[in-house]
Design an enzyme around this catalytic site. Structure first.
Site, PDB file in Angstrom:
ATOM      1  N   ASP A 184       0.852  -1.190   0.000  1.00  0.00           N
ATOM      2  CA  ASP A 184       0.000   0.000   0.000  1.00  0.00           C
ATOM      3  C   ASP A 184       0.895   1.251   0.000  1.00  0.00           C
ATOM      4  O   ASP A 184       1.825   1.350   0.802  1.00  0.00           O
ATOM      5  CB  ASP A 184      -0.842  -0.050   1.299  1.00  0.00           C
ATOM      6  CG  ASP A 184      -1.979   0.948   1.319  1.00  0.00           C
ATOM      7  OD1 ASP A 184      -2.413   1.389   0.244  1.00  0.00           O
ATOM      8  OD2 ASP A 184      -2.443   1.275   2.434  1.00  0.00           O
ATOM      9  N   HIS A 185       0.629   2.176  -0.898  1.00  0.00           N
ATOM     10  CA  HIS A 185       1.369   3.444  -0.965  1.00  0.00           C
ATOM     11  C   HIS A 185       2.884   3.283  -1.056  1.00  0.00           C
ATOM     12  O   HIS A 185       3.631   3.928  -0.318  1.00  0.00           O
ATOM     13  CB  HIS A 185       1.034   4.343   0.236  1.00  0.00           C
ATOM     14  CG  HIS A 185      -0.377   4.822   0.226  1.00  0.00           C
ATOM     15  ND1 HIS A 185      -0.828   5.825  -0.608  1.00  0.00           N
ATOM     16  CD2 HIS A 185      -1.458   4.419   0.935  1.00  0.00           C
ATOM     17  CE1 HIS A 185      -2.121   6.011  -0.400  1.00  0.00           C
ATOM     18  NE2 HIS A 185      -2.537   5.163   0.523  1.00  0.00           N
ATOM     19  N   GLU A 191      -1.676   6.022  -9.054  1.00  0.00           N
ATOM     20  CA  GLU A 191      -2.648   6.988  -8.512  1.00  0.00           C
ATOM     21  C   GLU A 191      -2.528   8.339  -9.214  1.00  0.00           C
ATOM     22  O   GLU A 191      -1.450   8.846  -9.456  1.00  0.00           O
ATOM     23  CB  GLU A 191      -2.450   7.174  -6.997  1.00  0.00           C
ATOM     24  CG  GLU A 191      -3.411   8.229  -6.421  1.00  0.00           C
ATOM     25  CD  GLU A 191      -3.594   8.170  -4.894  1.00  0.00           C
ATOM     26  OE1 GLU A 191      -3.258   7.146  -4.290  1.00  0.00           O
ATOM     27  OE2 GLU A 191      -4.079   9.170  -4.342  1.00  0.00           O
ATOM     28  N   HIS A 249      -7.850  10.071   3.791  1.00  0.00           N
ATOM     29  CA  HIS A 249      -7.251   9.119   4.726  1.00  0.00           C
ATOM     30  C   HIS A 249      -7.511   9.488   6.187  1.00  0.00           C
ATOM     31  O   HIS A 249      -7.633  10.655   6.517  1.00  0.00           O
ATOM     32  CB  HIS A 249      -5.736   9.052   4.501  1.00  0.00           C
ATOM     33  CG  HIS A 249      -5.351   8.291   3.270  1.00  0.00           C
ATOM     34  ND1 HIS A 249      -4.727   8.872   2.200  1.00  0.00           N
ATOM     35  CD2 HIS A 249      -5.522   6.984   2.948  1.00  0.00           C
ATOM     36  CE1 HIS A 249      -4.518   7.947   1.270  1.00  0.00           C
ATOM     37  NE2 HIS A 249      -4.992   6.800   1.689  1.00  0.00           N
ATOM     38  N   GLY A 250      -7.558   8.458   7.029  1.00  0.00           N
ATOM     39  CA  GLY A 250      -7.570   8.668   8.471  1.00  0.00           C
ATOM     40  C   GLY A 250      -8.959   8.658   9.081  1.00  0.00           C
ATOM     41  O   GLY A 250      -9.976   8.523   8.387  1.00  0.00           O
ATOM     42  N   ASN A 295     -10.257   0.561  -0.061  1.00  0.00           N
ATOM     43  CA  ASN A 295      -9.285   0.464   1.035  1.00  0.00           C
ATOM     44  C   ASN A 295      -9.880   0.914   2.361  1.00  0.00           C
ATOM     45  O   ASN A 295     -10.396   2.042   2.465  1.00  0.00           O
ATOM     46  CB  ASN A 295      -8.094   1.391   0.750  1.00  0.00           C
ATOM     47  CG  ASN A 295      -7.209   0.898  -0.365  1.00  0.00           C
ATOM     48  OD1 ASN A 295      -7.542  -0.055  -1.066  1.00  0.00           O
ATOM     49  ND2 ASN A 295      -6.075   1.545  -0.539  1.00  0.00           N
TER      50      ASN A 295
HETATM   51  O1  G3H Z   1      -3.456   4.853   3.659  1.00  0.00           O
HETATM   52  C1  G3H Z   1      -2.714   4.517   4.560  1.00  0.00           C
HETATM   53  C2  G3H Z   1      -2.974   3.324   5.388  1.00  0.00           C
HETATM   54  O2  G3H Z   1      -4.085   3.516   6.225  1.00  0.00           O
HETATM   55  C3  G3H Z   1      -1.746   2.904   6.127  1.00  0.00           C
HETATM   56  O3  G3H Z   1      -1.472   3.744   7.168  1.00  0.00           O
HETATM   57  O4  G3H Z   1       0.920   4.378   6.890  1.00  0.00           O
HETATM   58  O5  G3H Z   1      -0.231   4.513   9.123  1.00  0.00           O
HETATM   59  O6  G3H Z   1       0.326   2.288   8.130  1.00  0.00           O
HETATM   60  P1  G3H Z   1      -0.012   3.736   7.865  1.00  0.00           P
HETATM   61  P1  13P Z   2      -8.891   4.906   5.655  1.00  0.00           P
HETATM   62  O1  13P Z   2      -7.943   5.716   6.479  1.00  0.00           O
HETATM   63  O2  13P Z   2     -10.099   5.696   5.286  1.00  0.00           O
HETATM   64  O3  13P Z   2      -9.233   3.616   6.301  1.00  0.00           O
HETATM   65  O4  13P Z   2      -8.140   4.560   4.279  1.00  0.00           O
HETATM   66  C1  13P Z   2      -7.176   3.538   4.218  1.00  0.00           C
HETATM   67  C2  13P Z   2      -6.385   3.571   2.960  1.00  0.00           C
HETATM   68  O5  13P Z   2      -6.665   4.263   2.007  1.00  0.00           O
HETATM   69  C3  13P Z   2      -5.214   2.673   2.891  1.00  0.00           C
HETATM   70  O6  13P Z   2      -4.464   2.875   1.735  1.00  0.00           O
HETATM   71 ZN    ZN Z   3      -4.522   4.905   0.987  1.00  0.00          ZN
END
Ligand code: G3H
Ligand code: 13P
Ligand code: ZN
Length: 320
Positions: A93-94, A145, A189-190, A265
């Site tokens: 992810d990312h 993206e 996000h978040g 996600n």
């Molecule tokens: O979009 C991001 C995901 O929720 C992952 O979050 O980088 O805090 O692990 P994190």
């Molecule tokens: P949320 O923070 O809305 O759960 O999104 C998660 C996300 O996009 C992970 O890549």
């Molecule tokens: Zn994300």
């Protein structure tokens, strides 16, 4: 080099093609530890849903990349043991660099995201193309993206969003060769997406405009937690101090999932569910000190949340 195929994992190609046709989305749930992984797999086995296990670079730092890889491999066997050989994707992810994506591909990930959304259009294309060329040699699928989501988490942050411009998607998809495209249409996000009173809105008009330009192409939505108000209330009831906040309404996500959106996600809602369950045990049974006594209920709460998402939001139940 370990191929994801040796681990029993699958890439996202066929799953997305079926999801686009069938009008549902595959759940992409983030995990950092064993209880989250168990909850994701048992929820998806019980609902017979394919699933994407997502690992962020923050998760890799927290839990150790090798352990997470072996947990995903274990997840394949665990699912079989629970009675359904559901398709499981292990996804980065990312991803923010070519090197990170390459390293994940070499250790058995079946799918990677290269997030060049903060770069210029041409730089994003150059970086994404580089990852696609490497990944496709090993049949690993790639998510790119376009557009920037607002929101702050450990390793992902932007002050404000920029909607994806429909006029750019066709050229991006053609020049990069990506297998799926994450877009920015109002999610973020978040756990603190909108203040109560604000009107969260997924811009389905932009989504449809994008779909017209790249018909049938798999679209991904990040930042799709709904911030369940009962869970926020539970956390605060048991001593938490979360600010009031609302997320993306689940009925809007359901509408998006019925279109070319084929991966959604969700991370923050799981964080909230775990926290609510753990706080409850700490307050109601302050004498407990065995981690299984609070991580067990947290795992149960997570599993319920994931089953609800699969059946009522994504529509991916019975699609294995
Ligand atoms: O979009 C991001 C995901 O929720 C992952 O979050 O980088 O805090 O692990 P994190
Ligand atoms: P949320 O923070 O809305 O759960 O999104 C998660 C996300 O996009 C992970 O890549
Ligand atoms: Zn994300």
């Amino acid at each position: 080099m370990i191929s994801f195929k040796e681990l029993g994992l699958v890439n996202s190609r066929d799953l997305f093609a079926k999801a686009v046709k069938g009008g549902y989305a595959i759940p992409a749930f983030n995990f950092n530890n064993m209880e989250q992984m168990q909850a994701i797999i048992s929820a998806c086995v019980e609902t017979k849903s394919p699933v994407i296990l997502q690992v962020s670079s923050g998760a890799r730092k927290y839990a150790n990349q090798t352990l997470l890889r072996y947990m995903a491999q274990g997840a394949v066997e665990y699912a079989k043991e629970l009675g359904a050989n559901i398709p499981i994707v292990l996804h980065l992810d990312h991803g923010d660099t070519f090197e990170l994506c390459k390293s994940c591909i070499e250790m058995g990930f079946s799918s990677v995201m290269i997030d060049g959304s903060h770069l210029s259009f041409d730089e994003n294309i150059r970086l994404t193309r580089e990852v696609v060329e490497f990944a496709h040699k090993y049949d690993v699928t790639v998510e790119g993206e376009l557009g920037v989501l607002a929101g702050v988490e450990d390793d992902v942050s932007a002050q404000s969003h920029t909607y994806t411009q429909p006029g750019e998607v066709e050229e991006f998809v053609k020049r990069t060769g990506v297998d799926s495209l994450a877009i920015s249409i109002g999610t973020s996000h978040g756990a603190f997406k909108f203040k109560p009173g604000q009107k969260p809105e997924i811009r389905l008009d932009i989504l449809h405009e994008i779909e017209k330009r790249i018909p049938g192409f798999p679209i991904v939505l990040h930042g799709s937690s709904s911030v369940p108000q009962d869970i926020v209330a539970q956390i605060n009831h048991y001593g938490g101090k979360l600010k009031d906040s609302i997320g993306i309404p689940e009925d809007q996500l359901r509408k998006a999932a019925a279109s070319a959106v084929c991966k959604i996600n969700i991370d923050s809602d799981g964080r909230l569910a775990m926290t609510g369950a753990i706080r409850k045990v700490f307050v109601e049974k302050p004498e407990e000190f065995d981690p299984r006594k609070y991580l067990g209920p947290a795992r149960d709460a997570l599993k319920e949340l994931y089953k609800h998402k699969v059946v009522n939001v994504l529509g991916s139940d019975n699609k294995m």
